[in-house]
Design a protein around this motif. Structure first.
Motif, PDB file in Angstrom:
ATOM      1  N   ARG A 114       0.832  -1.199   0.000  1.00 24.64           N
ATOM      2  CA  ARG A 114       0.000   0.000   0.000  1.00 24.64           C
ATOM      3  C   ARG A 114       0.868   1.252   0.000  1.00 24.64           C
ATOM      4  NH1 ARG A 114      -5.442  -1.230   1.661  1.00 24.64           N
ATOM      5  NH2 ARG A 114      -5.608  -3.424   2.205  1.00 24.64           N
ATOM      6  N   ALA A 115       1.873   1.270   0.846  1.00 20.74           N
ATOM      7  CA  ALA A 115       2.779   2.426   0.904  1.00 20.74           C
ATOM      8  C   ALA A 115       3.516   2.594  -0.421  1.00 20.74           C
ATOM      9  CB  ALA A 115       3.765   2.260   2.055  1.00 20.74           C
ATOM     10  N   ALA A 116       3.959   1.483  -1.011  1.00 22.54           N
ATOM     11  CA  ALA A 116       4.656   1.558  -2.303  1.00 22.54           C
ATOM     12  C   ALA A 116       3.743   2.126  -3.383  1.00 22.54           C
ATOM     13  CB  ALA A 116       5.163   0.172  -2.699  1.00 22.54           C
ATOM     14  N   PHE A 117       2.485   1.715  -3.397  1.00 20.53           N
ATOM     15  CA  PHE A 117       1.524   2.224  -4.377  1.00 20.53           C
ATOM     16  C   PHE A 117       1.342   3.726  -4.212  1.00 20.53           C
ATOM     17  CE2 PHE A 117      -2.533   2.984  -6.414  1.00 20.53           C
ATOM     18  CZ  PHE A 117      -2.539   2.108  -7.489  1.00 20.53           C
ATOM     19  N   LEU A 118       1.169   4.185  -2.961  1.00 24.34           N
ATOM     20  CA  LEU A 118       0.975   5.610  -2.704  1.00 24.34           C
ATOM     21  C   LEU A 118       2.218   6.424  -3.039  1.00 24.34           C
ATOM     22  CD1 LEU A 118      -1.034   5.345   0.625  1.00 24.34           C
ATOM     23  CD2 LEU A 118      -1.912   5.937  -1.651  1.00 24.34           C
ATOM     24  N   VAL A 119       3.396   5.903  -2.711  1.00 21.49           N
ATOM     25  CA  VAL A 119       4.639   6.593  -3.080  1.00 21.49           C
ATOM     26  C   VAL A 119       4.747   6.680  -4.595  1.00 21.49           C
ATOM     27  CG1 VAL A 119       7.174   6.372  -3.073  1.00 21.49           C
ATOM     28  CG2 VAL A 119       5.890   6.084  -0.953  1.00 21.49           C
ATOM     29  N   GLY A 120       4.352   5.618  -5.286  1.00 25.11           N
ATOM     30  CA  GLY A 120       4.371   5.642  -6.751  1.00 25.11           C
ATOM     31  C   GLY A 120       3.441   6.698  -7.323  1.00 25.11           C
ATOM     32  N   LEU A 121       2.259   6.859  -6.734  1.00 24.01           N
ATOM     33  CA  LEU A 121       1.329   7.905  -7.179  1.00 24.01           C
ATOM     34  C   LEU A 121       1.947   9.288  -7.047  1.00 24.01           C
ATOM     35  CD1 LEU A 121      -2.161   6.916  -5.712  1.00 24.01           C
ATOM     36  CD2 LEU A 121      -1.489   6.964  -8.101  1.00 24.01           C
ATOM     37  N   ILE A 122       2.521   9.537  -5.885  1.00 24.58           N
ATOM     38  CA  ILE A 122       3.116  10.848  -5.625  1.00 24.58           C
ATOM     39  C   ILE A 122       4.337  11.060  -6.514  1.00 24.58           C
ATOM     40  CG2 ILE A 122       4.286  12.244  -3.868  1.00 24.58           C
ATOM     41  CD1 ILE A 122       2.380  10.786  -1.830  1.00 24.58           C
ATOM     42  N   ALA A 123       5.179  10.041  -6.658  1.00 26.81           N
ATOM     43  CA  ALA A 123       6.377  10.159  -7.498  1.00 26.81           C
ATOM     44  C   ALA A 123       6.021  10.389  -8.962  1.00 26.81           C
ATOM     45  CB  ALA A 123       7.242   8.899  -7.354  1.00 26.81           C
ATOM     46  N   ALA A 124       4.975   9.711  -9.445  1.00 24.63           N
ATOM     47  CA  ALA A 124       4.560   9.904 -10.838  1.00 24.63           C
ATOM     48  C   ALA A 124       4.064  11.324 -11.065  1.00 24.63           C
ATOM     49  CB  ALA A 124       3.473   8.891 -11.208  1.00 24.63           C
ATOM     50  N   GLY A 125       3.287  11.847 -10.124  1.00 26.04           N
ATOM     51  CA  GLY A 125       2.824  13.236 -10.231  1.00 26.04           C
ATOM     52  C   GLY A 125       3.984  14.218 -10.199  1.00 26.04           C
ATOM     53  N   ALA A 126       4.925  13.980  -9.306  1.00 22.95           N
ATOM     54  CA  ALA A 126       6.100  14.857  -9.217  1.00 22.95           C
ATOM     55  C   ALA A 126       6.926  14.780 -10.495  1.00 22.95           C
ATOM     56  CB  ALA A 126       6.944  14.474  -8.004  1.00 22.95           C
ATOM     57  N   ALA A 127       7.077  13.582 -11.042  1.00 19.68           N
ATOM     58  CA  ALA A 127       7.839  13.424 -12.286  1.00 19.68           C
ATOM     59  C   ALA A 127       7.164  14.172 -13.435  1.00 19.68           C
ATOM     60  CB  ALA A 127       7.984  11.943 -12.633  1.00 19.68           C
ATOM     61  N   TRP A 128       5.835  14.094 -13.509  1.00 18.11           N
ATOM     62  CA  TRP A 128       5.101  14.805 -14.563  1.00 18.11           C
ATOM     63  C   TRP A 128       5.323  16.312 -14.442  1.00 18.11           C
ATOM     64  CZ3 TRP A 128       3.183  14.062 -19.107  1.00 18.11           C
ATOM     65  CH2 TRP A 128       2.296  14.974 -19.649  1.00 18.11           C
ATOM     66  N   LEU A 129       5.225  16.820 -13.219  1.00 18.31           N
ATOM     67  CA  LEU A 129       5.446  18.262 -13.020  1.00 18.31           C
ATOM     68  C   LEU A 129       6.872  18.661 -13.374  1.00 18.31           C
ATOM     69  CD1 LEU A 129       3.486  18.910  -9.708  1.00 18.31           C
ATOM     70  CD2 LEU A 129       2.835  19.539 -12.033  1.00 18.31           C
ATOM     71  N   TRP A 130       7.830  17.802 -13.108  1.00 16.33           N
ATOM     72  CA  TRP A 130       9.227  18.100 -13.418  1.00 16.33           C
ATOM     73  C   TRP A 130       9.474  18.011 -14.926  1.00 16.33           C
ATOM     74  CZ3 TRP A 130      13.416  14.712 -14.879  1.00 16.33           C
ATOM     75  CH2 TRP A 130      14.651  15.331 -14.850  1.00 16.33           C
ATOM     76  N   LEU A 131       8.887  17.011 -15.582  1.00 15.20           N
ATOM     77  CA  LEU A 131       9.105  16.824 -17.016  1.00 15.20           C
ATOM     78  C   LEU A 131       8.321  17.807 -17.879  1.00 15.20           C
ATOM     79  CD1 LEU A 131       9.007  12.929 -17.133  1.00 15.20           C
ATOM     80  CD2 LEU A 131      11.007  14.386 -17.509  1.00 15.20           C
ATOM     81  N   VAL A 132       7.178  18.268 -17.387  1.00 18.14           N
ATOM     82  CA  VAL A 132       6.327  19.177 -18.161  1.00 18.14           C
ATOM     83  C   VAL A 132       6.075  20.427 -17.322  1.00 18.14           C
ATOM     84  CG1 VAL A 132       4.169  19.404 -19.446  1.00 18.14           C
ATOM     85  CG2 VAL A 132       5.226  17.161 -19.206  1.00 18.14           C
ATOM     86  N   PRO A 133       7.048  21.341 -17.312  1.00 12.49           N
ATOM     87  CA  PRO A 133       6.864  22.569 -16.522  1.00 12.49           C
ATOM     88  C   PRO A 133       5.619  23.325 -16.988  1.00 12.49           C
ATOM     89  CG  PRO A 133       9.116  22.396 -17.345  1.00 12.49           C
ATOM     90  CD  PRO A 133       8.314  21.311 -18.011  1.00 12.49           C
TER      91      PRO A 133
END
Length: 137
Positions: A49-68
């Protein structure tokens, strides 16, 4: 990037994540249930569960970083109302035995009539609320 392309990519990734979680673990990718399992832990249930939630947050952060500039927060919403709205959403997910991701993505995919009723309720409520906020209030 075009809006429909990013929406399509997001939908495919959400569907893929939900499918893989179900195939690999037999678990439903309902976010409220996943968060609930972290907040009220049971042995052997916290790590995935924690891994899934960390993945959600990391994916959102990656999108914001890749697409300013992909996300621009809306202005004019009082923080207190946002907190109240968040608490009401949490209450609603408990009341409905699941959230839009669990019922809409996973439940409808499994042809659940309960999920169909929940999604119809979510959508009608959202449409009415939007109408009231934009045209009445």
């Amino acid at each position: 990037m075009s809006t429909w392309i990013s929406a399509l990519a997001g939908g495919v990734l959400i569907g893929l994540a939900a499918t893989l979680l179900l195939w690999l673990t037999g678990r439903i990718a309902g976010i409220s249930g996943i968060v609930g399992g972290v907040l009220q832990p049971r042995q052997g249930e916290v790590a995935w569960r924690a891994a899934f939630l960390v993945g959600l947050i990391a994916a959102g952060a990656a999108w914001l970083w890749l697409v300013p500039g992909a996300y621009t927060p809306r202005q004019g919403f009082p923080p207190v109302l946002l907190v109240v709205a968040g608490l009401l959403v949490g209450f609603g997910t408990r009341l409905g035995n699941g959230c839009t991701s669990g019922h809409g993505v996973c439940g409808l995919g499994r042809l659940s009539l309960r999920s169909l009723a929940a999604v119809l309720t979510f959508m009608v409520t959202a449409i009415v609320t939007t109408y009231i906020v934009r045209h009445v209030a």
